[in-house]
Design an enzyme around this catalytic site. Structure first.
Site, mmCIF file in Angstrom:
data_model
loop_
_atom_site.group_PDB
_atom_site.id
_atom_site.type_symbol
_atom_site.label_atom_id
_atom_site.label_comp_id
_atom_site.label_asym_id
_atom_site.label_seq_id
_atom_site.Cartn_x
_atom_site.Cartn_y
_atom_site.Cartn_z
ATOM 1 N N HIS A 114 -12.798 -134.038 33.388
ATOM 2 C CA HIS A 114 -12.436 -133.619 32.043
ATOM 3 C C HIS A 114 -13.680 -133.081 31.250
ATOM 4 C CE1 HIS A 114 -9.994 -132.607 28.576
ATOM 5 N NE2 HIS A 114 -10.828 -133.365 27.926
ATOM 6 N N GLU A 148 -1.238 -141.272 31.457
ATOM 7 C CA GLU A 148 -1.572 -140.932 30.191
ATOM 8 C C GLU A 148 -2.396 -139.687 30.147
ATOM 9 O OE1 GLU A 148 -4.249 -142.541 26.280
ATOM 10 O OE2 GLU A 148 -3.583 -144.054 27.971
HETATM 11 C C1 GAR Z 1 -14.112 -127.970 34.668
HETATM 12 O O1 GAR Z 1 -14.782 -127.594 33.529
HETATM 13 C C2 GAR Z 1 -13.003 -129.098 34.286
HETATM 14 O O2 GAR Z 1 -13.509 -130.147 33.507
HETATM 15 C C3 GAR Z 1 -11.658 -128.611 33.612
HETATM 16 O O3 GAR Z 1 -11.726 -127.288 34.011
HETATM 17 C C4 GAR Z 1 -12.871 -126.818 34.535
HETATM 18 C C5 GAR Z 1 -12.623 -126.212 35.956
HETATM 19 O O4 GAR Z 1 -13.661 -125.461 36.422
HETATM 20 N N1 GAR Z 1 -10.814 -129.400 33.733
HETATM 21 C C6 GAR Z 1 -9.921 -129.546 32.679
HETATM 22 O O5 GAR Z 1 -10.086 -129.265 31.414
HETATM 23 C C7 GAR Z 1 -8.773 -130.635 32.747
HETATM 24 N N2 GAR Z 1 -8.415 -131.262 31.622
HETATM 25 P P1 GAR Z 1 -13.778 -125.085 38.090
HETATM 26 O O6 GAR Z 1 -12.343 -124.701 38.385
HETATM 27 O O7 GAR Z 1 -14.686 -124.243 38.107
HETATM 28 O O8 GAR Z 1 -13.965 -126.583 38.686
#
Ligand code: GAR
Length: 219
Positions: A114, A148
């Site tokens: 996250h 959660e």
């Molecule tokens: C990442 O920055 C991850 O931390 C976030 O989505 C992005 C995906 O990037 N995840 C969330 O926000 C989940 N709550 P990617 O598809 O290039 O790995």
């Protein structure tokens, strides 16, 4: 490549899949004792599905046409994960909330990343909220998944400094660069049998992590 048996990963994505690609690269280079057995997305247009296939990884789009269809997605995802022999489920930019039932059935076997220093800023728009809050530091968190939202036991965090002039885009780019380091690292610990989730807490090398480990990228 070492003789260690590779831990089989099932990676769930919704978009670009840069974390998935970073993990796949480290697996391929033998830097972590794992292999990506399957990549699944609920969005057929997710660019990460194409990237996964370029790595030779089976990649599946499974329908999630609305919240009412979560149970169907979860049934199909569980079947695909089981068929691939996935031992650890890795949420990598998977932007849906899995049911308590799905998660509970796989307690300790689902990780998420996250883009915030949890418990700060669970949910969406973390970079915007960091800027609005005037925070001096930001980062990402790898944690075990519970029912959660973004709330499960935290294992490892990356920390960066928020610089004058930073925007959501610059923060997102710098945080993601750290994600590509800390997520494979945690998966590697798991693959080496060093990390587990016992009771309330993650344990690393036989020690409970009462606080997540922290890696400073701007120190
Ligand atoms: C990442 O920055 C991850 O931390 C976030 O989505 C992005 C995906 O990037 N995840 C969330 O926000 C989940 N709550 P990617 O598809 O290039 O790995």
């Amino acid at each position: 490549m070492s003789a260690r048996r590779a831990l089989r990963l099932g990676i769930l994505i919704s978009g670009r899949g840069s974390n998935m690609a970073a993990i796949a690269r480290q697996c391929r280079e033998g830097r972590i004792a794992a292999e990506v057995a399957v990549v699944i997305s609920e969005r057929p247009e997710a660019a990460g599905l194409v990237t996964a296939r370029e790595y030779g990884i089976p990649a599946r789009a499974l329908a999630w046409p609305g919240a009412a269809h979560r149970a169907q997605f979860e049934r199909e995802a569980a079947a695909a994960l089981d068929a691939a022999g996935a031992e650890l489920i890795v949420l990598a930019g998977f932007m849906r909330i899995l049911s308590g039932q799905f998660v509970a059935a796989r307690a300790g076997a689902i990780l998420n990343i996250h883009p915030s220093l949890l418990p700060k800023y669970p949910g969406l728009h973390t970079h915007r909220r960091v800027l609005a809050g005037g925070d001096r530091v930001h980062g990402a968190t790898v944690h075990f998944v519970t029912s959660e939202l973004d709330g499960g036991p935290r294992v490892l965090q990356s920390r960066i400094a928020v610089r004058p002039g930073d925007t959501e885009e610059t923060l997102s780019a710098r945080v993601q660069a750290t994600e590509h380091i800390i997520y494979p690292k945690v998966i590697g610990w798991r693959a080496d049998g060093r990390l587990e989730w016992r009771g309330e807490l993650p344990w690393l090398d036989g020690q409970p992590l009462t606080q997540p480990l922290l890696e400073d990228f701007d120190a």
